[in-house]
Write a protein that holds these residues in place. Sequence first.
Motif, PDB file in Angstrom:
ATOM      1  N   VAL A 131      53.033  29.815  58.902  1.00  0.00           N
ATOM      2  CA  VAL A 131      52.577  30.499  60.115  1.00  0.00           C
ATOM      3  C   VAL A 131      53.173  31.900  60.167  1.00  0.00           C
ATOM      4  O   VAL A 131      52.488  32.866  60.501  1.00  0.00           O
ATOM      5  CB  VAL A 131      52.947  29.685  61.382  1.00  0.00           C
ATOM      6  N   MET A 132      54.446  32.008  59.783  1.00  0.00           N
ATOM      7  CA  MET A 132      55.127  33.307  59.844  1.00  0.00           C
ATOM      8  C   MET A 132      54.564  34.304  58.826  1.00  0.00           C
ATOM      9  O   MET A 132      54.747  35.505  58.984  1.00  0.00           O
ATOM     10  CB  MET A 132      56.629  33.125  59.672  1.00  0.00           C
ATOM     11  N   HIS A 133      53.862  33.821  57.832  1.00  0.00           N
ATOM     12  CA  HIS A 133      53.176  34.725  56.904  1.00  0.00           C
ATOM     13  C   HIS A 133      52.117  35.543  57.661  1.00  0.00           C
ATOM     14  O   HIS A 133      51.915  36.725  57.384  1.00  0.00           O
ATOM     15  CB  HIS A 133      52.523  33.915  55.771  1.00  0.00           C
ATOM     16  N   TYR A 134      51.473  34.901  58.631  1.00  0.00           N
ATOM     17  CA  TYR A 134      50.425  35.561  59.412  1.00  0.00           C
ATOM     18  C   TYR A 134      50.972  36.210  60.680  1.00  0.00           C
ATOM     19  O   TYR A 134      50.464  37.243  61.116  1.00  0.00           O
ATOM     20  CB  TYR A 134      49.334  34.543  59.785  1.00  0.00           C
ATOM     21  N   PHE A 135      51.973  35.575  61.274  1.00  0.00           N
ATOM     22  CA  PHE A 135      52.581  36.068  62.518  1.00  0.00           C
ATOM     23  C   PHE A 135      54.093  35.981  62.362  1.00  0.00           C
ATOM     24  O   PHE A 135      54.677  34.912  62.534  1.00  0.00           O
ATOM     25  CB  PHE A 135      52.113  35.225  63.715  1.00  0.00           C
ATOM     26  N   GLN A 173      54.760  37.987  68.425  1.00  0.00           N
ATOM     27  CA  GLN A 173      53.522  38.521  67.843  1.00  0.00           C
ATOM     28  C   GLN A 173      52.388  37.514  67.959  1.00  0.00           C
ATOM     29  O   GLN A 173      51.241  37.883  68.237  1.00  0.00           O
ATOM     30  CB  GLN A 173      53.741  38.926  66.389  1.00  0.00           C
ATOM     31  N   LEU A 174      52.698  36.245  67.784  1.00  0.00           N
ATOM     32  CA  LEU A 174      51.674  35.213  67.937  1.00  0.00           C
ATOM     33  C   LEU A 174      51.218  35.139  69.396  1.00  0.00           C
ATOM     34  O   LEU A 174      50.023  35.038  69.669  1.00  0.00           O
ATOM     35  CB  LEU A 174      52.202  33.858  67.464  1.00  0.00           C
ATOM     36  N   LEU A 175      52.146  35.243  70.323  1.00  0.00           N
ATOM     37  CA  LEU A 175      51.787  35.236  71.744  1.00  0.00           C
ATOM     38  C   LEU A 175      50.832  36.384  72.063  1.00  0.00           C
ATOM     39  O   LEU A 175      49.820  36.188  72.744  1.00  0.00           O
ATOM     40  CB  LEU A 175      53.030  35.344  72.624  1.00  0.00           C
ATOM     41  N   MET A 176      51.139  37.578  71.588  1.00  0.00           N
ATOM     42  CA  MET A 176      50.263  38.720  71.869  1.00  0.00           C
ATOM     43  C   MET A 176      48.881  38.512  71.239  1.00  0.00           C
ATOM     44  O   MET A 176      47.867  38.861  71.845  1.00  0.00           O
ATOM     45  CB  MET A 176      50.899  40.028  71.391  1.00  0.00           C
ATOM     46  N   ALA A 177      48.832  37.920  70.058  1.00  0.00           N
ATOM     47  CA  ALA A 177      47.533  37.627  69.436  1.00  0.00           C
ATOM     48  C   ALA A 177      46.755  36.615  70.271  1.00  0.00           C
ATOM     49  O   ALA A 177      45.538  36.745  70.448  1.00  0.00           O
ATOM     50  CB  ALA A 177      47.744  37.092  68.011  1.00  0.00           C
ATOM     51  N   VAL A 178      47.448  35.624  70.823  1.00  0.00           N
ATOM     52  CA  VAL A 178      46.798  34.632  71.686  1.00  0.00           C
ATOM     53  C   VAL A 178      46.217  35.308  72.917  1.00  0.00           C
ATOM     54  O   VAL A 178      45.062  35.070  73.297  1.00  0.00           O
ATOM     55  CB  VAL A 178      47.788  33.511  72.081  1.00  0.00           C
ATOM     56  N   LEU A 179      46.997  36.166  73.562  1.00  0.00           N
ATOM     57  CA  LEU A 179      46.535  36.835  74.785  1.00  0.00           C
ATOM     58  C   LEU A 179      45.344  37.745  74.503  1.00  0.00           C
ATOM     59  O   LEU A 179      44.360  37.740  75.252  1.00  0.00           O
ATOM     60  CB  LEU A 179      47.679  37.625  75.420  1.00  0.00           C
ATOM     61  N   GLU A 180      45.430  38.514  73.438  1.00  0.00           N
ATOM     62  CA  GLU A 180      44.322  39.414  73.092  1.00  0.00           C
ATOM     63  C   GLU A 180      43.076  38.619  72.720  1.00  0.00           C
ATOM     64  O   GLU A 180      41.962  38.962  73.123  1.00  0.00           O
ATOM     65  CB  GLU A 180      44.736  40.338  71.949  1.00  0.00           C
TER      66      GLU A 180
END
Length: 190
Positions: free
Chosen positions: A45-49, A54-61
């Motif tokens: 997962v950390m390879h992508y986020f 950063q994952l939270l911001m991707a979820v919100l966007e």
Amino acid sequence: MTRPRGTDRRETIVQAAFEVIAERGYRGSSLGAVAERVGLTQQGVMHYFPSKEQLLMAVLERRDQWDLMGFSRSEDSSSLGAAHLQQLVEYNATRPGSVQAYTVLAADSVTEGHPARPFFQERYTRVRAWVADLMERQEGELPSGLTAEQLAPIVIAVIDGLQLQWLLDPDEVDMPESFRDFLAVLGIKV
């Protein structure tokens, strides 16, 4: 046209994170829980986020993008008004998971140091302006002589409050009907 595998994997991770956050809140979620849900290691997962933030911001966007894709039905934006808000409430009543994730994250974001706080501050500023614009387009006078800018945060508070009550007791709270009642109290016909 096919999307690259990395794009699909990122989308799968964001979807899983969205679900985990909806179930556990941001602070109760972990990259490990997201990894388990998508069949990866935490390092995968950390390879992508590279971070939970950063994952939270991707979820919100991505949630906002899903909203736009699912709720961009008006052909002519100049004709939008309170009826558009009613349609939004009706649309949200079809997606309890999305409403739950939004509600949990918005509430969490008021705590000190929460990484989504700036996102929600900016989002509410944008949404207040959007709702004020919709209220400006209403025919007739707004209730009690309020300006559209004064009415906007009240309308948003009603929508957010109805969402919370509906999530807690969906059999007792008919979110679309209650919002229709609120507009009727304001003297706004949809």
